[in-house]
Design an enzyme around this catalytic site. Structure first.
Site, mmCIF file in Angstrom:
data_model
loop_
_atom_site.group_PDB
_atom_site.id
_atom_site.type_symbol
_atom_site.label_atom_id
_atom_site.label_comp_id
_atom_site.label_asym_id
_atom_site.label_seq_id
_atom_site.Cartn_x
_atom_site.Cartn_y
_atom_site.Cartn_z
ATOM 1 N N ASP A 1 0.782 -1.251 0.000
ATOM 2 C CA ASP A 1 0.000 0.000 0.000
ATOM 3 C C ASP A 1 0.813 1.300 0.000
ATOM 4 O O ASP A 1 0.523 2.228 0.770
ATOM 5 C CB ASP A 1 -0.964 0.008 1.203
ATOM 6 N N LYS B 1 -7.149 -4.815 -3.070
ATOM 7 C CA LYS B 1 -7.918 -5.345 -1.936
ATOM 8 C C LYS B 1 -8.841 -4.270 -1.380
ATOM 9 O O LYS B 1 -8.631 -3.081 -1.626
ATOM 10 C CB LYS B 1 -6.963 -5.838 -0.849
ATOM 11 N N CYS C 1 -2.119 -3.202 7.464
ATOM 12 C CA CYS C 1 -2.034 -4.071 6.295
ATOM 13 C C CYS C 1 -0.785 -4.951 6.294
ATOM 14 O O CYS C 1 -0.852 -6.110 5.893
ATOM 15 C CB CYS C 1 -2.170 -3.248 5.032
HETATM 16 C C1 VGL Z 1 -4.705 0.458 5.773
HETATM 17 C C2 VGL Z 1 -6.201 1.336 7.250
HETATM 18 C C3 VGL Z 1 -7.199 1.281 6.323
HETATM 19 C C4 VGL Z 1 -3.303 0.013 5.488
HETATM 20 C C5 VGL Z 1 -5.696 0.380 4.820
HETATM 21 O O1 VGL Z 1 -2.878 0.006 4.317
HETATM 22 O O2 VGL Z 1 -2.582 -0.324 6.459
HETATM 23 N N1 VGL Z 1 -4.972 0.921 6.983
HETATM 24 N N2 VGL Z 1 -6.942 0.791 5.108
#
Ligand code: VGL
Ligand code: ZN
Length: 219
Positions: free
Chosen positions: A19, A121, A166
């Site tokens: 991410d 995702k 994540c």
């Molecule tokens: C994430 C919170 C919400 C992450 C993704 O990538 O860690 N954290 N969505």
């Protein structure tokens, strides 16, 4: 806590960059402190894996705008409020990584040209998917496990954002799915929500059998 031995990457290794999107980087909707400071290190890792025939995967948080993890989709709720229900929680988030927006795209400085596979995702509005392997309810898997098995991957190296969400859930699922999981500490940053979450999740990973390394462990 960090392994002492040197690691030589080979064709049975995969680097999973979690991410690295604008919304998780300072200036974005859900910024992780110093999230931008790990970009150079991640690019070095990408080069190391490429040179040694390892596989490189990026995960991408990719939500519809009606996603239930967003506080804005609940009455009288704010980002950071506690919320725990059917695959959502433990807190609600600001709107982030909405499909097709700039915030959902990868930082331009990343060596994306070396990527073998992108795993999206969080597409289902009703459940979150912190793990790049599957949703929080453990109902539906992404393509990640099948892809890693097809490529005969044994060791999975994880870095990116956010360490305590994540990255953490992906590491734990990786172990459960039979991979030898390495967490690259200096190439990951966390949000630490709620406070103490980073050290809690590091402890849980260690207890579960995740190995910790730094960029300098790689030959
Ligand atoms: C994430 C919170 C919400 C992450 C993704 O990538 O860690 N954290 N969505
Ligand atoms: Zn998200």
């Amino acid at each position: 806590m960090v392994l002492k031995n040197k690691i030589k990457i080979n064709r049975n290794d995969a680097l999973l960059v979690v991410d690295m999107q604008y919304d998780f980087i300072p200036g974005g909707a859900l910024p992780v402190k110093d999230g931008d400071k790990i970009i150079d290190l991640i690019n070095q890792l990408i080069k190391t894996f490429k040179l040694n025939q390892g596989i490189i995967i990026f995960s991408q948080d990719w939500h519809p705008s009606n996603h239930l993890s967003f506080a804005s989709n609940h009455l009288n709720k704010n980002p950071g409020d506690e919320f725990q229900s059917k695959g959502i929680g433990p807190v609600l988030w600001p709107d982030h990584c909405i499909q097709g927006t700039k915030g959902a795209s990868f930082h331009k400085n990343l060596k994306i040209e070396y990527v073998d596979k992108i795993i999206q995702k969080g597409l289902d509005p009703n459940t979150d998917s912190y793990s790049a392997f599957r949703d929080q309810l453990k109902d539906k898997e992404t393509e990640l496990r099948v892809f890693l098995n097809e490529k005969n991957i044994k060791r999975l190296f994880i870095c990116g954002l956010a360490l305590d969400y994540c990255c953490y859930y992906t590491a734990i699922d990786g172990l459960e799915f039979g991979f030898d999981v390495y967490f690259i500490i200096d190439a990951s940053k966390g949000v630490d929500i709620p406070k103490g979450n980073i050290s809690d999740k590091l402890k849980k990973m260690k207890e579960s059998g995740v190995k910790f390394v730094n960029n300098q462990n790689f030959l």
